[in-house]
Write an enzyme that holds these catalytic residues in place. Structure first.
Site, mmCIF file in Angstrom:
data_model
loop_
_atom_site.group_PDB
_atom_site.id
_atom_site.type_symbol
_atom_site.label_atom_id
_atom_site.label_comp_id
_atom_site.label_asym_id
_atom_site.label_seq_id
_atom_site.Cartn_x
_atom_site.Cartn_y
_atom_site.Cartn_z
ATOM 1 N N GLY A 127 -86.828 -12.363 61.553
ATOM 2 C CA GLY A 127 -85.846 -13.220 60.811
ATOM 3 C C GLY A 127 -85.926 -14.340 60.434
ATOM 4 O O GLY A 127 -85.003 -15.156 60.200
ATOM 5 N N GLY A 129 -87.890 -15.379 57.672
ATOM 6 C CA GLY A 129 -88.396 -15.505 56.492
ATOM 7 C C GLY A 129 -89.984 -15.689 56.363
ATOM 8 O O GLY A 129 -90.553 -16.027 55.021
ATOM 9 N N LEU A 130 -90.638 -15.369 57.325
ATOM 10 C CA LEU A 130 -92.053 -15.368 57.310
ATOM 11 C C LEU A 130 -92.902 -14.030 57.464
ATOM 12 O O LEU A 130 -94.026 -13.887 57.611
ATOM 13 C CB LEU A 130 -92.896 -16.135 58.832
ATOM 14 C CG LEU A 130 -92.054 -17.758 58.459
ATOM 15 C CD1 LEU A 130 -92.780 -18.440 59.748
ATOM 16 C CD2 LEU A 130 -92.527 -18.649 57.194
ATOM 17 N N SER A 132 -92.181 -10.989 59.288
ATOM 18 C CA SER A 132 -92.761 -10.117 60.564
ATOM 19 C C SER A 132 -92.862 -8.689 60.126
ATOM 20 O O SER A 132 -93.652 -8.244 60.537
ATOM 21 C CB SER A 132 -91.786 -10.547 61.383
ATOM 22 O OG SER A 132 -90.470 -10.180 61.339
ATOM 23 N N SER A 133 -91.998 -8.394 58.971
ATOM 24 C CA SER A 133 -91.944 -6.814 58.949
ATOM 25 C C SER A 133 -93.069 -6.550 58.328
ATOM 26 O O SER A 133 -93.725 -5.450 58.582
ATOM 27 C CB SER A 133 -90.660 -6.198 58.327
ATOM 28 O OG SER A 133 -90.415 -7.159 57.205
ATOM 29 N N GLU A 163 -91.575 0.286 53.748
ATOM 30 C CA GLU A 163 -90.079 -0.567 54.054
ATOM 31 C C GLU A 163 -89.072 -0.213 53.000
ATOM 32 O O GLU A 163 -87.982 -0.123 53.580
ATOM 33 C CB GLU A 163 -90.653 -2.289 53.648
ATOM 34 C CG GLU A 163 -89.399 -3.051 53.873
ATOM 35 C CD GLU A 163 -89.777 -4.355 54.511
ATOM 36 O OE1 GLU A 163 -90.792 -4.508 54.860
ATOM 37 O OE2 GLU A 163 -88.752 -5.318 54.573
ATOM 38 N N ASP A 175 -94.950 -9.344 50.186
ATOM 39 C CA ASP A 175 -95.033 -9.946 51.532
ATOM 40 C C ASP A 175 -96.304 -8.939 52.237
ATOM 41 O O ASP A 175 -97.516 -9.253 52.881
ATOM 42 C CB ASP A 175 -94.032 -9.338 52.463
ATOM 43 C CG ASP A 175 -92.861 -10.306 52.012
ATOM 44 O OD1 ASP A 175 -92.909 -11.202 51.280
ATOM 45 O OD2 ASP A 175 -91.647 -9.812 52.541
ATOM 46 N N TYR A 224 -79.422 -9.282 49.207
ATOM 47 C CA TYR A 224 -80.622 -8.938 48.654
ATOM 48 C C TYR A 224 -80.564 -7.577 47.562
ATOM 49 O O TYR A 224 -80.798 -7.757 46.432
ATOM 50 C CB TYR A 224 -81.881 -8.629 49.684
ATOM 51 C CG TYR A 224 -82.993 -8.296 49.366
ATOM 52 C CD1 TYR A 224 -84.065 -9.415 49.128
ATOM 53 C CD2 TYR A 224 -83.779 -7.380 48.449
ATOM 54 C CE1 TYR A 224 -85.348 -9.509 48.888
ATOM 55 C CE2 TYR A 224 -84.913 -7.217 48.052
ATOM 56 C CZ TYR A 224 -85.712 -8.301 48.089
ATOM 57 O OH TYR A 224 -87.163 -8.324 47.884
#
Ligand code: GLA
Length: 391
Positions: A127, A129-130, A132-133, A163, A175, A224
């Site tokens: 969570g 913004g880097l 992780s998913s 995703e 990402d 989003y």
């Protein structure tokens, strides 16, 4: 659990969890920080991320029983799914969707998946913004692939499909692309239309510091989706004037000025962000190549203001971090990074000023919001791959 800092620790955690002496293979895929080009990916424009040293790790070895046993140290939860039923699984709306979604996509590409034990452990804060998913998706993909090969771009694309189609978040490709193609010492300028990239070395004279606001407003995923829809609406309005426009990527700043009155007000505002943001990526890459830190900083701030006022994806805490940062000595620029509504800012800071920057920003944020932000000194790192040697 504290993250096992090295592969020995993750191998030990694997042995403890699965009561196994097997020597697992260990794979990693990094998180990313996007330097500029926010929300431009699903509009087929440019983005400019770096992959991080912080990564998601997967230790894996055959289970011999035809079942995928996965355990996440971060969520302290696991699942056991017979491989021959994987394609029937439905999303559970939790972390396991990223793993199962990737497994399904691999099966659809005719990749063989055998029963396996998988231990997952991530350093990428959730969570924030880097990404992780994406780190979880891509590390799962390379771990399940093992020695089977697939083109790197296919790995990024299937992770994105996992995703967007399985986990249900209509994200762009940035990402997953960064997690696959990351490179030490360089940013990746990705053309999200042609799905090609160029590596751009960054000047040493600025440290890239991500600052985690520790807030993530719930609004995030619904907003989003709204932005994706609003951008599509802008394209439809523009198509009434020029039917060759397929995405906002086709709209230059000059053309935007000519057609903007024909776009309904909210989509126009969103489109303005996208059109100029894509342009800023190109300008930022040129400034980076010219080692022009002042210009890079200016573009950071312009990008932030555009997200704040036109795209409306910032929030009070993030604006506070940006506004406080830009008044501190040695700071060239600051902006929010990632999807929005919290997470991290990214800052360009003269290396000699980093300690003072962190102290002063931390105290100011704590005085205002009662918590201390977390600082990450981000060095561009390599993309996904195997960590330990093949035995
Ligand atoms: C999220 C999405 C990406 C991208 C960014 C915003 O991270 O996963 O595809 O759209 O937001 O730039």
């Amino acid at each position: 659990m504290a993250f096992p800092q090295n592969e020995t620790a993750i191998i030990k955690a694997f042995g403890d969890r699965f009561r196994s002496d097997a020597n697992p293979e260990v794979y990693r895929a990094p998180g990313r920080v996007n330097l500029i080009g926010e929300h431009t990916d699903y509009n087929l424009g440019y983005v400019f991320p770096i992959a991080l040293e912080m990564a998601c790790y997967v230790a894996i070895s055959p289970s011999g029983d035809g079942t995928l046993h996965a355990y996440s140290e971060d969520f302290q939860a696991g699942f056991d799914i017979p491989v021959d039923t994987l394609l029937n699984c439905r999303p559970r709306k939790d972390w396991s969707d990223y793993v199962v979604g990737v497994a399904q996509e691999l099966l659809k590409q005719d990749v063989r998946i055998e029963g396996a034990n998988m231990l997952i452990c991530s350093q990428v804060p959730i969570g924030s913004g880097l990404s992780s998913s994406a780190a979880l998706e891509v590390s799962t993909a390379v771990a399940l692939l093992g020695s089977q090969s697939l083109q790197p771009l296919e790995i990024a694309k299937l992770a994105q499909r996992a995703e967007s189609q399985f986990a249900g978040m209509p994200c762009g490709i940035m990402d997953q692309y960064a997690a696959v193609f990351g490179k030490e010492g360089a940013a990746i300028q990705i053309d999200c239309r042609s799905l090609t990239h160029e590596y751009v070395p960054l000047p040493d004279a600025a440290s890239i510091i991500a600052v985690n606001s520790l807030v993530k407003h719930e609004l995030g995923s619904s907003a989003y989706r709204e932005r994706v829809t609003e951008c599509r609406a802008a394209v439809q309005d523009i198509q009434k004037i020029d039917s060759s426009v397929e995405s906002l990527r086709d709209v230059t700043p000059e053309f935007f000025v000519q057609v903007q009155e024909s776009i309904s007000p909210l989509p126009r505002q969103r489109a303005r962000h996208i059109v100029y943001e894509t342009h800023r990526v190109v300008e930022f890459a040129a400034a980076a190549q010219a080692h022009n830190l002042q210009e890079m900083g200016k573009l950071f701030l312009a990008s932030h203001r555009s997200m704040q006022y036109d795209y409306e994806i910032s929030c009070e805490e993030i604006d506070f971090l940006v506004d406080t940062a830009i008044d501190l000595p040695g700071v060239y620029g600051a902006r929010m990074t990632g999807g929005g509504f919290g997470g991290c800012t990214v800052n360009l800071v003269a290396p000699a000023s980093v300690a003072e920057f962190a102290n002063r920003l931390s105290s100011a944020y704590e005085r205002r919001y009662g918590m201390r932000p977390i600082f990450y000194d981000c060095k561009p790192a390599a993309g996904a791959g195997r960590v330990n040697e093949r035995a």
